[in-house]
Design an enzyme around this catalytic site. Structure first.
Site, PDB file in Angstrom:
ATOM      1  N   ARG A 120      53.070 -20.067 -16.619  1.00  0.00           N
ATOM      2  CA  ARG A 120      51.982 -20.978 -17.050  1.00  0.00           C
ATOM      3  C   ARG A 120      52.452 -22.397 -17.354  1.00  0.00           C
ATOM      4  O   ARG A 120      51.777 -23.153 -18.056  1.00  0.00           O
ATOM      5  CB  ARG A 120      51.224 -20.411 -18.253  1.00  0.00           C
ATOM      6  CG  ARG A 120      50.631 -19.040 -17.973  1.00  0.00           C
ATOM      7  CD  ARG A 120      49.576 -18.668 -18.983  1.00  0.00           C
ATOM      8  NE  ARG A 120      49.110 -17.321 -18.737  1.00  0.00           N
ATOM      9  CZ  ARG A 120      49.609 -16.234 -19.323  1.00  0.00           C
ATOM     10  NH1 ARG A 120      50.583 -16.332 -20.210  1.00  0.00           N
ATOM     11  NH2 ARG A 120      49.131 -15.057 -19.027  1.00  0.00           N
ATOM     12  N   LYS A 142      49.395 -34.850  -8.954  1.00  0.00           N
ATOM     13  CA  LYS A 142      48.662 -33.982  -8.026  1.00  0.00           C
ATOM     14  C   LYS A 142      49.674 -33.081  -7.334  1.00  0.00           C
ATOM     15  O   LYS A 142      50.649 -33.570  -6.753  1.00  0.00           O
ATOM     16  CB  LYS A 142      47.929 -34.808  -6.972  1.00  0.00           C
ATOM     17  CG  LYS A 142      46.593 -35.322  -7.431  1.00  0.00           C
ATOM     18  CD  LYS A 142      45.811 -35.872  -6.253  1.00  0.00           C
ATOM     19  CE  LYS A 142      44.493 -36.441  -6.685  1.00  0.00           C
ATOM     20  NZ  LYS A 142      43.771 -37.082  -5.564  1.00  0.00           N
ATOM     21  N   GLU A 184      50.858 -45.731   3.057  1.00  0.00           N
ATOM     22  CA  GLU A 184      50.364 -45.602   1.676  1.00  0.00           C
ATOM     23  C   GLU A 184      50.607 -46.898   0.891  1.00  0.00           C
ATOM     24  O   GLU A 184      49.864 -47.206  -0.037  1.00  0.00           O
ATOM     25  CB  GLU A 184      51.024 -44.407   0.967  1.00  0.00           C
ATOM     26  CG  GLU A 184      50.800 -43.044   1.644  1.00  0.00           C
ATOM     27  CD  GLU A 184      49.449 -42.389   1.361  1.00  0.00           C
ATOM     28  OE1 GLU A 184      48.513 -43.090   0.933  1.00  0.00           O
ATOM     29  OE2 GLU A 184      49.334 -41.160   1.582  1.00  0.00           O
ATOM     30  N   LYS A 226      49.678 -47.246  -8.730  1.00  0.00           N
ATOM     31  CA  LYS A 226      49.384 -45.817  -8.875  1.00  0.00           C
ATOM     32  C   LYS A 226      49.310 -45.446 -10.356  1.00  0.00           C
ATOM     33  O   LYS A 226      48.388 -44.739 -10.791  1.00  0.00           O
ATOM     34  CB  LYS A 226      50.462 -44.995  -8.161  1.00  0.00           C
ATOM     35  CG  LYS A 226      50.257 -43.490  -8.250  1.00  0.00           C
ATOM     36  CD  LYS A 226      49.519 -42.920  -7.082  1.00  0.00           C
ATOM     37  CE  LYS A 226      49.073 -41.486  -7.318  1.00  0.00           C
ATOM     38  NZ  LYS A 226      49.543 -40.566  -6.301  1.00  0.00           N
ATOM     39  N   GLU A 236      40.656 -37.647 -11.494  1.00  0.00           N
ATOM     40  CA  GLU A 236      39.806 -38.101 -10.383  1.00  0.00           C
ATOM     41  C   GLU A 236      38.317 -37.845 -10.622  1.00  0.00           C
ATOM     42  O   GLU A 236      37.630 -37.208  -9.834  1.00  0.00           O
ATOM     43  CB  GLU A 236      40.262 -37.448  -9.068  1.00  0.00           C
ATOM     44  CG  GLU A 236      39.749 -38.224  -7.864  1.00  0.00           C
ATOM     45  CD  GLU A 236      40.383 -37.810  -6.545  1.00  0.00           C
ATOM     46  OE1 GLU A 236      41.616 -37.813  -6.450  1.00  0.00           O
ATOM     47  OE2 GLU A 236      39.623 -37.506  -5.628  1.00  0.00           O
ATOM     48  N   ARG A 240      40.166 -42.914  -9.347  1.00  0.00           N
ATOM     49  CA  ARG A 240      41.304 -42.357  -8.605  1.00  0.00           C
ATOM     50  C   ARG A 240      40.941 -41.998  -7.165  1.00  0.00           C
ATOM     51  O   ARG A 240      41.797 -42.007  -6.273  1.00  0.00           O
ATOM     52  CB  ARG A 240      41.882 -41.138  -9.349  1.00  0.00           C
ATOM     53  CG  ARG A 240      43.133 -40.612  -8.682  1.00  0.00           C
ATOM     54  CD  ARG A 240      43.955 -39.714  -9.568  1.00  0.00           C
ATOM     55  NE  ARG A 240      45.147 -39.293  -8.848  1.00  0.00           N
ATOM     56  CZ  ARG A 240      46.130 -38.594  -9.380  1.00  0.00           C
ATOM     57  NH1 ARG A 240      46.090 -38.228 -10.629  1.00  0.00           N
ATOM     58  NH2 ARG A 240      47.181 -38.253  -8.655  1.00  0.00           N
ATOM     59  N   ASN A 244      42.185 -42.489  -2.022  1.00  0.00           N
ATOM     60  CA  ASN A 244      41.986 -41.666  -0.826  1.00  0.00           C
ATOM     61  C   ASN A 244      41.457 -42.447   0.369  1.00  0.00           C
ATOM     62  O   ASN A 244      40.898 -41.861   1.291  1.00  0.00           O
ATOM     63  CB  ASN A 244      41.022 -40.528  -1.145  1.00  0.00           C
ATOM     64  CG  ASN A 244      41.764 -39.346  -1.724  1.00  0.00           C
ATOM     65  OD1 ASN A 244      42.735 -38.884  -1.146  1.00  0.00           O
ATOM     66  ND2 ASN A 244      41.318 -38.882  -2.865  1.00  0.00           N
ATOM     67  N   HIS A 247      41.824 -41.041   3.838  1.00  0.00           N
ATOM     68  CA  HIS A 247      42.326 -39.665   3.720  1.00  0.00           C
ATOM     69  C   HIS A 247      41.319 -38.620   4.202  1.00  0.00           C
ATOM     70  O   HIS A 247      41.725 -37.554   4.646  1.00  0.00           O
ATOM     71  CB  HIS A 247      42.735 -39.365   2.271  1.00  0.00           C
ATOM     72  CG  HIS A 247      44.051 -39.986   1.882  1.00  0.00           C
ATOM     73  ND1 HIS A 247      44.296 -41.336   1.950  1.00  0.00           N
ATOM     74  CD2 HIS A 247      45.208 -39.423   1.414  1.00  0.00           C
ATOM     75  CE1 HIS A 247      45.536 -41.583   1.538  1.00  0.00           C
ATOM     76  NE2 HIS A 247      46.104 -40.449   1.208  1.00  0.00           N
ATOM     77  N   HIS A 251      42.917 -36.279   6.652  1.00  0.00           N
ATOM     78  CA  HIS A 251      43.117 -34.846   6.410  1.00  0.00           C
ATOM     79  C   HIS A 251      42.514 -34.032   7.560  1.00  0.00           C
ATOM     80  O   HIS A 251      43.057 -32.981   7.943  1.00  0.00           O
ATOM     81  CB  HIS A 251      42.483 -34.433   5.079  1.00  0.00           C
ATOM     82  CG  HIS A 251      43.266 -34.885   3.877  1.00  0.00           C
ATOM     83  ND1 HIS A 251      42.744 -34.915   2.605  1.00  0.00           N
ATOM     84  CD2 HIS A 251      44.549 -35.325   3.752  1.00  0.00           C
ATOM     85  CE1 HIS A 251      43.674 -35.346   1.750  1.00  0.00           C
ATOM     86  NE2 HIS A 251      44.762 -35.616   2.429  1.00  0.00           N
ATOM     87  N   HIS A 264      51.548 -37.143   7.607  1.00  0.00           N
ATOM     88  CA  HIS A 264      50.446 -37.489   6.708  1.00  0.00           C
ATOM     89  C   HIS A 264      50.145 -38.995   6.766  1.00  0.00           C
ATOM     90  O   HIS A 264      48.988 -39.406   6.917  1.00  0.00           O
ATOM     91  CB  HIS A 264      50.810 -37.061   5.281  1.00  0.00           C
ATOM     92  CG  HIS A 264      49.811 -37.456   4.256  1.00  0.00           C
ATOM     93  ND1 HIS A 264      48.565 -36.877   4.163  1.00  0.00           N
ATOM     94  CD2 HIS A 264      49.853 -38.401   3.278  1.00  0.00           C
ATOM     95  CE1 HIS A 264      47.891 -37.434   3.179  1.00  0.00           C
ATOM     96  NE2 HIS A 264      48.648 -38.365   2.620  1.00  0.00           N
TER      97      HIS A 264
END
Ligand code: NAD
Ligand code: GLY
Length: 360
Positions: A120, A142, A184, A226, A236, A240, A244, A247, A251, A264
């Site tokens: 955990r 993330k 990026e 960032k 987000e 935030r 993207n 993206h 993606h 990517h």
């Protein structure tokens, strides 16, 4: 060395950026919980940099457990993730063991997700070795693995307690990976810093030639953006999502072609061009501004056209995007150069037309 802080109250952490930071035990020591450390890396990065980290840890009298995974985006999945848990359990690692991710974004995302889940939650440190990981994925917490139906679909928000971005590691980075990282970097200029975009245009030849002081400046300025965004909106709920840009289309390219076929950053570059075209279609950007976006991405060695998957396939893949709300697609668009917005204004016909006009 330059340092930034991600000011997340009790989960605040420093980002140290510079040549040789991997070799400085005094940067690492305050962020280890005890002397038990596990390092996750891959078959490419471990032979290059694990000995260096081992030597740094030895100066703190620490012998780490070393977990070396196969290399590739295609391994950012359950079975490979489980190899981390197998190794931690076989070595009887406790929840106080610090997990260090040494590698690019794939190792960082998987290492972080493993750290979030193991017993955990165990202490986690990022040591990014690609430009993309240094400017983006190592900061902000993330973590995720991919699912065949969608990119980064299974994951957790889990902040590291330290980021060490050693600019010296970029020396061995393949050319194509350097370019992917620049996608990026350009993103930050496009979404929130027009002056940084001017700087990137002026210095792109030097960045492509790996001028170290320029790379350090680009990493520093990117991480500052960032960190600012993450502090304002860690989970987000709003701002935030602007990170993207490109993206949602990107993606779809990665999942549609099969993970690893396009990098990517390459997919994000082609996706950013699509977002710019759609922004023009909605009346936000001029044709000259769209051309400016394409010219800079091309100067960074990046693709400015997407692969021909067919608009229907793009649309199907884009429906899995995490920004979709009540079935409605929301896209990051550019209101101006240096100013992004999350918008649901584009209708399906406009999105399809954009995809069709932006594919090779
Ligand atoms: P990557 O981790 O696959 O690394 C690229 C390649 O470079 C790999 O083959 C790697 O082994 C090799 N490599 C790494 N460092 C090297 C070095 N110093 N010298 C030589 N080779 C080196 O890819 P990436 O571009 O770093 O990361 C992409 C991943 O990051 C994607 O999965 C993407 O989804 C994720 N990502 C996550 C976030 C986030 O916020 N968590 C943000 C952006 C991207
Ligand atoms: N790379 C996007 C984010 O961290 O939010």
């Amino acid at each position: 060395m330059r340092t930034l802080n991600v000011n997340l109250a009790e989960r605040a952490y420093p980002i140290h950026i510079g040549r040789g930071v991997l070799c400085q035990p005094e940067l690492l020591a305050p962020h280890l919980r005890g002397r038990s450390v596990a390092v996750v890396s891959n078959t490419t990065v471990a032979p290059l940099y694990l000995a260096r980290l081992r030597a740094t840890l030895a100066r703190l009298d620490i012998q780490p457990l070393e977990i070396v995974l196969p290399d590739g985006e295609v391994y950012k999945e359950w079975q490979t993730l489980n190899l981390i848990f197998d190794a931690l359990l076989e070595a009887h690692c406790e929840r106080g063991t610090t997990l260090i991710a040494l590698g690019g974004g794939v190792i960082g995302d998987m290492g972080g997700f493993a750290a979030a889940c193991y017993q955990r939650g165990m202490p986690f440190i990022q040591m990014p070795t690609t430009l993309l990981a240094q400017v983006d994925s190592s900061v902000g917490g993330k973590t995720a693995i991919n699912h065949p139906l969608g990119k980064n679909m299974i994951g957790a928000f889990y902040q590291p307690r330290l980021v060490l971005a050693d600019i010296g590691t970029l020396e061995t980075l393949p050319e194509r990976e350097l370019h992917a990282g620049l996608a990026e970097v350009i993103k930050y200029g496009l979404i929130r810093d027009a002056e940084f975009l001017d700087w990137l245009e002026a210095h792109m030849p030097g960045l492509m030639a790996r001028d170290e002081s320029l790379l350090e400046e680009a990493v520093y300025r990117s991480c500052a953006h960032k960190a600012e965004v993450v502090v304002a909106d860690e989970r987000e709920q709003g701002e935030r999502a602007l990170l993207n840009l490109g993206h949602t289309f990107g993606h779809a390219i990665e999942a549609g072609l099969g993970y690893g076929k396009w990098l990517h950053g390459e997919a994000v570059a082609a996706g950013t061009v699509m977002a710019a075209h759609l922004s023009a279609l909605l009346g936000y950007l001029s044709a000259a501004e769209v051309e400016r976006v394409e010219t800079l991405l091309a100067a960074a060695g990046l693709p400015v056209r997407g692969p021909e998957l067919g608009a229907a396939r793009y649309m199907e893949l884009m429906r899995h995007d995490k920004k979709v709300q009540e079935g409605k697609l929301r896209l990051v668009l550019l209101e101006a150069i240096g100013k992004a917005v999350v918008s649901d204004k584009a209708d399906e016909r406009q999105v399809r037309a954009t995809i069709e006009s932006c594919c090779a």
